[in-house]
Design a protein around this motif. Structure first.
Motif, PDB file in Angstrom:
ATOM      1  N   ASP A  87      -3.182  -7.722  16.221  1.00 38.40           N
ATOM      2  CA  ASP A  87      -2.767  -5.760  17.224  1.00 38.40           C
ATOM      3  C   ASP A  87      -2.960  -6.597  18.926  1.00 38.40           C
ATOM      4  N   PRO A  88      -2.689  -5.694  19.206  1.00 39.69           N
ATOM      5  CA  PRO A  88      -2.854  -5.757  20.620  1.00 39.69           C
ATOM      6  C   PRO A  88      -3.461  -6.376  21.643  1.00 39.69           C
ATOM      7  N   GLY A  89      -4.673  -6.882  20.852  1.00 41.88           N
ATOM      8  CA  GLY A  89      -5.988  -7.733  21.529  1.00 41.88           C
ATOM      9  C   GLY A  89      -5.750  -8.724  20.695  1.00 41.88           C
ATOM     10  N   GLY A  90      -4.883  -9.407  19.562  1.00 39.69           N
ATOM     11  CA  GLY A  90      -4.597 -10.642  19.364  1.00 39.69           C
ATOM     12  C   GLY A  90      -5.998 -11.341  17.990  1.00 39.69           C
ATOM     13  N   GLN A  91      -6.920  -9.775  18.003  1.00 39.02           N
ATOM     14  CA  GLN A  91      -7.689 -10.273  16.547  1.00 39.02           C
ATOM     15  C   GLN A  91      -8.124  -9.567  15.273  1.00 39.02           C
ATOM     16  N   VAL A  92      -6.996  -8.458  15.266  1.00 36.00           N
ATOM     17  CA  VAL A  92      -7.023  -8.619  13.623  1.00 36.00           C
ATOM     18  C   VAL A  92      -5.624  -8.695  13.690  1.00 36.00           C
ATOM     19  N   SER A  93      -5.850  -9.959  12.269  1.00 41.06           N
ATOM     20  CA  SER A  93      -4.661 -10.040  11.566  1.00 41.06           C
ATOM     21  C   SER A  93      -3.814  -8.634  10.925  1.00 41.06           C
ATOM     22  N   MET A  94      -2.079  -8.424  11.212  1.00 40.33           N
ATOM     23  CA  MET A  94      -2.013  -7.441  10.136  1.00 40.33           C
ATOM     24  C   MET A  94      -0.969  -7.952   8.633  1.00 40.33           C
ATOM     25  N   GLU A  95      -1.392  -9.809   8.896  1.00 39.47           N
ATOM     26  CA  GLU A  95      -0.959 -10.376   7.902  1.00 39.47           C
ATOM     27  C   GLU A  95      -0.913  -9.046   6.393  1.00 39.47           C
ATOM     28  N   GLY A  96       0.310  -8.546   5.856  1.00 45.35           N
ATOM     29  CA  GLY A  96       0.542  -7.637   4.378  1.00 45.35           C
ATOM     30  C   GLY A  96       0.286  -6.602   4.349  1.00 45.35           C
ATOM     31  N   ARG A  97       0.035  -6.007   5.329  1.00 47.28           N
ATOM     32  CA  ARG A  97       0.514  -4.520   6.325  1.00 47.28           C
ATOM     33  C   ARG A  97       1.552  -3.635   5.323  1.00 47.28           C
ATOM     34  N   GLY A  98       2.677  -4.630   5.652  1.00 46.01           N
ATOM     35  CA  GLY A  98       3.963  -3.870   5.043  1.00 46.01           C
ATOM     36  C   GLY A  98       3.647  -3.868   3.382  1.00 46.01           C
ATOM     37  N   ALA A  99       3.452  -4.274   2.881  1.00 47.03           N
ATOM     38  CA  ALA A  99       2.685  -4.314   1.704  1.00 47.03           C
ATOM     39  C   ALA A  99       2.624  -3.275   0.942  1.00 47.03           C
ATOM     40  N   LEU A 100       1.651  -2.157   1.738  1.00 43.99           N
ATOM     41  CA  LEU A 100       2.165  -0.784   1.076  1.00 43.99           C
ATOM     42  C   LEU A 100       2.605  -0.413   0.912  1.00 43.99           C
ATOM     43  N   LEU A 101       3.460   0.317   2.140  1.00 41.30           N
ATOM     44  CA  LEU A 101       5.169   0.869   2.424  1.00 41.30           C
ATOM     45  C   LEU A 101       6.334  -0.112   0.940  1.00 41.30           C
ATOM     46  N   THR A 102       6.147  -0.733   1.249  1.00 46.42           N
ATOM     47  CA  THR A 102       6.777  -1.703  -0.564  1.00 46.42           C
ATOM     48  C   THR A 102       6.392  -1.173  -1.247  1.00 46.42           C
ATOM     49  N   ALA A 103       5.225  -1.046  -1.567  1.00 43.90           N
ATOM     50  CA  ALA A 103       4.415  -0.193  -3.119  1.00 43.90           C
ATOM     51  C   ALA A 103       4.682   0.898  -3.590  1.00 43.90           C
ATOM     52  N   LEU A 104       4.836   1.507  -1.898  1.00 44.36           N
ATOM     53  CA  LEU A 104       5.209   3.199  -1.854  1.00 44.36           C
ATOM     54  C   LEU A 104       6.280   3.887  -2.635  1.00 44.36           C
ATOM     55  N   TYR A 105       7.074   2.341  -1.917  1.00 42.19           N
ATOM     56  CA  TYR A 105       9.079   2.429  -2.222  1.00 42.19           C
ATOM     57  C   TYR A 105       9.086   2.298  -3.546  1.00 42.19           C
ATOM     58  N   GLN A 106       8.061   1.114  -3.764  1.00 41.77           N
ATOM     59  CA  GLN A 106       8.433   1.174  -5.767  1.00 41.77           C
ATOM     60  C   GLN A 106       7.917   1.821  -6.607  1.00 41.77           C
ATOM     61  N   ASP A 107       7.596   2.822  -6.395  1.00 46.11           N
ATOM     62  CA  ASP A 107       6.051   3.579  -6.767  1.00 46.11           C
ATOM     63  C   ASP A 107       7.607   5.093  -6.964  1.00 46.11           C
ATOM     64  N   TYR A 108       8.295   5.319  -5.568  1.00 42.95           N
ATOM     65  CA  TYR A 108       8.981   6.510  -5.464  1.00 42.95           C
ATOM     66  C   TYR A 108      10.080   5.773  -6.549  1.00 42.95           C
ATOM     67  N   VAL A 109      10.743   4.223  -6.868  1.00 39.83           N
ATOM     68  CA  VAL A 109      11.866   4.374  -7.303  1.00 39.83           C
ATOM     69  C   VAL A 109      11.688   4.552  -8.783  1.00 39.83           C
ATOM     70  N   GLU A 110       9.978   4.069  -9.164  1.00 33.15           N
ATOM     71  CA  GLU A 110       9.838   4.089 -10.522  1.00 33.15           C
ATOM     72  C   GLU A 110      10.182   5.522 -10.587  1.00 33.15           C
ATOM     73  N   CYS A 111       9.564   6.598  -9.998  1.00 38.48           N
ATOM     74  CA  CYS A 111       9.082   8.193 -10.762  1.00 38.48           C
ATOM     75  C   CYS A 111      10.933   8.369 -10.423  1.00 38.48           C
ATOM     76  N   CYS A 112      11.861   8.300  -9.728  1.00 39.47           N
ATOM     77  CA  CYS A 112      13.223   9.090  -9.318  1.00 39.47           C
ATOM     78  C   CYS A 112      14.177   8.194 -11.147  1.00 39.47           C
TER      79      CYS A 112
END
Length: 134
Positions: A87-112
């Motif tokens: 984060d801007p203050g360097g305190q919190v690691s954002m590692e893996g947050r993009g995995a949530l968007l990837t999981a949503l995309y995978q759910d979308y593909v499976e629904c299609c």
């Protein structure tokens, strides 16, 4: 509400003269959707030749400020959904947050994919119950 006679729904009585469907068109739509979904399947490329496949997003997803932007609102979004970086203050690691968007995309593909199957199943059902309407 005495005296009101609702109009019959097409296809719910013994005749379906007013009911319109085209099994061939239904199958063509399913085929078109499946072709469009083909790009979401398989290895899909590498970091420099990224495609829209689920595997590519899973392996190479790295959404950050360089993709979204650096103005205040874009930066905040990048830090909330980005894959890596602090984060801007360097305190919190954002590692893996993009995995949530990837999981949503995978759910979308499976629904299609389920939609394609449902269209095909419906077309098969119509073809069996009312042959000759293709």
């Amino acid at each position: 509400m005495a005296g009101l006679e609702p109009e019959p729904w097409p296809g719910l009585d013994d005749t379906d003269a007013e009911l319109y469907y085209n099994v061939g068109r239904m199958r063509a739509i399913a085929d078109d959707l499946e072709i469009a979904l083909a790009l979401t399947q398989g290895a899909g490329g590498n970091r420099d030749g990224v495609t829209g496949s689920v595997e590519t997003l899973t392996r190479y997803f790295a959404l950050g400020e360089e993709h979204i932007g650096r103005w205040p609102a874009a930066s905040a979004l990048a830090h909330s959904v980005g894959s890596t970086g602090a984060d801007p203050g360097g305190q919190v690691s954002m590692e893996g947050r993009g995995a949530l968007l990837t999981a949503l995309y995978q759910d979308y593909v499976e629904c299609c994919q389920k939609l394609v199957k449902a269209i095909r199943d419906s077309a098969d059902s119509y073809a069996k119950t009312n042959p000759g309407r293709e």
